[in-house]
Design a protein around this motif. Sequence first.
Motif, PDB file in Angstrom:
ATOM      1  N   ILE A   1       0.855  -1.136   0.109  1.00 39.21           N
ATOM      2  CA  ILE A   1       0.068   0.029  -0.063  1.00 39.21           C
ATOM      3  C   ILE A   1       0.943   1.358  -0.043  1.00 39.21           C
ATOM      4  O   ILE A   1       0.495   2.189  -0.809  1.00 39.21           O
ATOM      5  CB  ILE A   1      -1.019   0.088   1.235  1.00 39.21           C
ATOM      6  CG1 ILE A   1      -2.012  -1.022   1.025  1.00 39.21           C
ATOM      7  CG2 ILE A   1      -1.603   1.319   1.419  1.00 39.21           C
ATOM      8  CD1 ILE A   1      -2.814  -1.139   2.290  1.00 39.21           C
TER       9      ILE A   1
ATOM     10  N   ARG B   1      -0.385  -0.136  -7.529  1.00 39.92           N
ATOM     11  CA  ARG B   1      -2.012  -0.769  -7.426  1.00 39.92           C
ATOM     12  C   ARG B   1      -1.576  -1.906  -6.455  1.00 39.92           C
ATOM     13  O   ARG B   1      -1.479  -3.034  -6.928  1.00 39.92           O
ATOM     14  CB  ARG B   1      -2.131  -1.328  -8.784  1.00 39.92           C
ATOM     15  CG  ARG B   1      -2.461  -0.191 -10.024  1.00 39.92           C
ATOM     16  CD  ARG B   1      -3.510  -0.686 -10.959  1.00 39.92           C
ATOM     17  NE  ARG B   1      -3.545   0.257 -11.811  1.00 39.92           N
ATOM     18  CZ  ARG B   1      -5.004   0.794 -12.023  1.00 39.92           C
ATOM     19  NH1 ARG B   1      -5.838   0.307 -11.156  1.00 39.92           N
ATOM     20  NH2 ARG B   1      -5.109   1.644 -13.028  1.00 39.92           N
TER      21      ARG B   1
ATOM     22  N   MET C   1      -3.477  -3.712  -4.302  1.00 34.83           N
ATOM     23  CA  MET C   1      -4.389  -4.472  -4.358  1.00 34.83           C
ATOM     24  C   MET C   1      -4.100  -5.697  -5.499  1.00 34.83           C
ATOM     25  O   MET C   1      -4.346  -6.847  -5.397  1.00 34.83           O
ATOM     26  CB  MET C   1      -5.935  -4.049  -4.266  1.00 34.83           C
ATOM     27  CG  MET C   1      -6.153  -3.173  -3.056  1.00 34.83           C
ATOM     28  SD  MET C   1      -5.608  -3.946  -1.250  1.00 34.83           S
ATOM     29  CE  MET C   1      -6.963  -4.917  -1.278  1.00 34.83           C
TER      30      MET C   1
ATOM     31  N   SER D   1      -8.697 -13.131   0.947  1.00 38.69           N
ATOM     32  CA  SER D   1     -10.010 -12.359   0.933  1.00 38.69           C
ATOM     33  C   SER D   1      -9.987 -11.580   2.141  1.00 38.69           C
ATOM     34  O   SER D   1     -10.549 -10.447   2.329  1.00 38.69           O
ATOM     35  CB  SER D   1     -11.268 -13.197   0.792  1.00 38.69           C
ATOM     36  OG  SER D   1     -11.341 -14.074   1.939  1.00 38.69           O
TER      37      SER D   1
ATOM     38  N   ALA E   1      -7.355  -8.816   2.316  1.00 39.13           N
ATOM     39  CA  ALA E   1      -7.536  -7.909   1.135  1.00 39.13           C
ATOM     40  C   ALA E   1      -8.847  -7.013   1.801  1.00 39.13           C
ATOM     41  O   ALA E   1      -8.877  -5.556   1.581  1.00 39.13           O
ATOM     42  CB  ALA E   1      -7.872  -8.575  -0.117  1.00 39.13           C
ATOM     43  N   GLY E   2      -9.888  -7.569   2.408  1.00 45.55           N
ATOM     44  CA  GLY E   2     -10.956  -6.770   2.728  1.00 45.55           C
ATOM     45  C   GLY E   2     -10.622  -5.766   4.113  1.00 45.55           C
ATOM     46  O   GLY E   2     -10.914  -4.637   3.844  1.00 45.55           O
TER      47      GLY E   2
ATOM     48  N   LYS F   1      -8.550  -3.040   2.183  1.00 45.29           N
ATOM     49  CA  LYS F   1      -9.418  -1.829   1.645  1.00 45.29           C
ATOM     50  C   LYS F   1     -10.200  -0.706   2.780  1.00 45.29           C
ATOM     51  O   LYS F   1      -9.990   0.201   2.399  1.00 45.29           O
ATOM     52  CB  LYS F   1     -10.676  -2.434   0.874  1.00 45.29           C
ATOM     53  CG  LYS F   1     -10.118  -2.959  -0.467  1.00 45.29           C
ATOM     54  CD  LYS F   1     -11.248  -3.792  -1.318  1.00 45.29           C
ATOM     55  CE  LYS F   1     -10.639  -4.503  -2.447  1.00 45.29           C
ATOM     56  NZ  LYS F   1     -11.636  -5.213  -3.168  1.00 45.29           N
ATOM     57  N   THR F   2     -10.311  -1.337   3.716  1.00 50.62           N
ATOM     58  CA  THR F   2     -11.145  -0.464   4.628  1.00 50.62           C
ATOM     59  C   THR F   2      -9.922   0.305   5.491  1.00 50.62           C
ATOM     60  O   THR F   2     -10.222   1.400   6.318  1.00 50.62           O
ATOM     61  CB  THR F   2     -11.824  -1.248   5.745  1.00 50.62           C
ATOM     62  OG1 THR F   2     -10.990  -1.920   6.539  1.00 50.62           O
ATOM     63  CG2 THR F   2     -13.085  -1.886   5.303  1.00 50.62           C
TER      64      THR F   2
ATOM     65  N   ILE G   1      -7.164   1.527   4.139  1.00 52.38           N
ATOM     66  CA  ILE G   1      -6.677   2.764   3.345  1.00 52.38           C
ATOM     67  C   ILE G   1      -7.152   4.140   3.518  1.00 52.38           C
ATOM     68  O   ILE G   1      -8.594   4.108   3.328  1.00 52.38           O
ATOM     69  CB  ILE G   1      -6.660   2.179   1.922  1.00 52.38           C
ATOM     70  CG1 ILE G   1      -5.701   0.994   1.692  1.00 52.38           C
ATOM     71  CG2 ILE G   1      -6.124   3.334   0.889  1.00 52.38           C
ATOM     72  CD1 ILE G   1      -5.814   0.569   0.291  1.00 52.38           C
TER      73      ILE G   1
END
Length: 165
Positions: A87, A92, A94, A138, A141-142, A145-146, A148
């Motif tokens: 990150i 990119r 992800m 998963s 990654a989930g 995403k929250t 960032i």
Amino acid sequence: MTGYNAPTDPRPSPTVNAGKLWAGGAATAAVAALIAIAGVLLGRGLFNVDVLAPKGQGVWGDASTGWYALGAALAALAATGLIHVLIITTPRPMRFFGWVMALATVVAMLAPFVTEESLGSRVFTAGLNFILGVAIGSLVAGTAKTAIVPVPAHPAPRPYPRPYR
């Protein structure tokens, strides 16, 4: 070239809420360890296949079961560390994380096939490693995403003050 200033990337990099990311990583580690234990119990108890240790060790197995669960938890923490680095360093993150997790899962699935165990044991262990890879990938990654924190690309322009008439 001396005196040359390389152009900087006009897009600001996102920041990471590290506390949120690593809390999710720790939760993922717990889930991965429980999946490993449940998989060993399912394989040995229901399907009567040797997942990690010979059947003579019983349904719970021996220390190998604990090491397998610990390995799954450490894999989740390693995935969390990887996404944290990605990150803050890659364009990119992800996408790269998805590729790394997919390839690591494939390697984990192929690993049992280099052993001398029975075909059933190898297939079941490969399936368990697949489930662990998908779960870890998963969930991390989930969480990422929250975690960032986006940075606005450009501040909104300020209108000029209107002159009084």
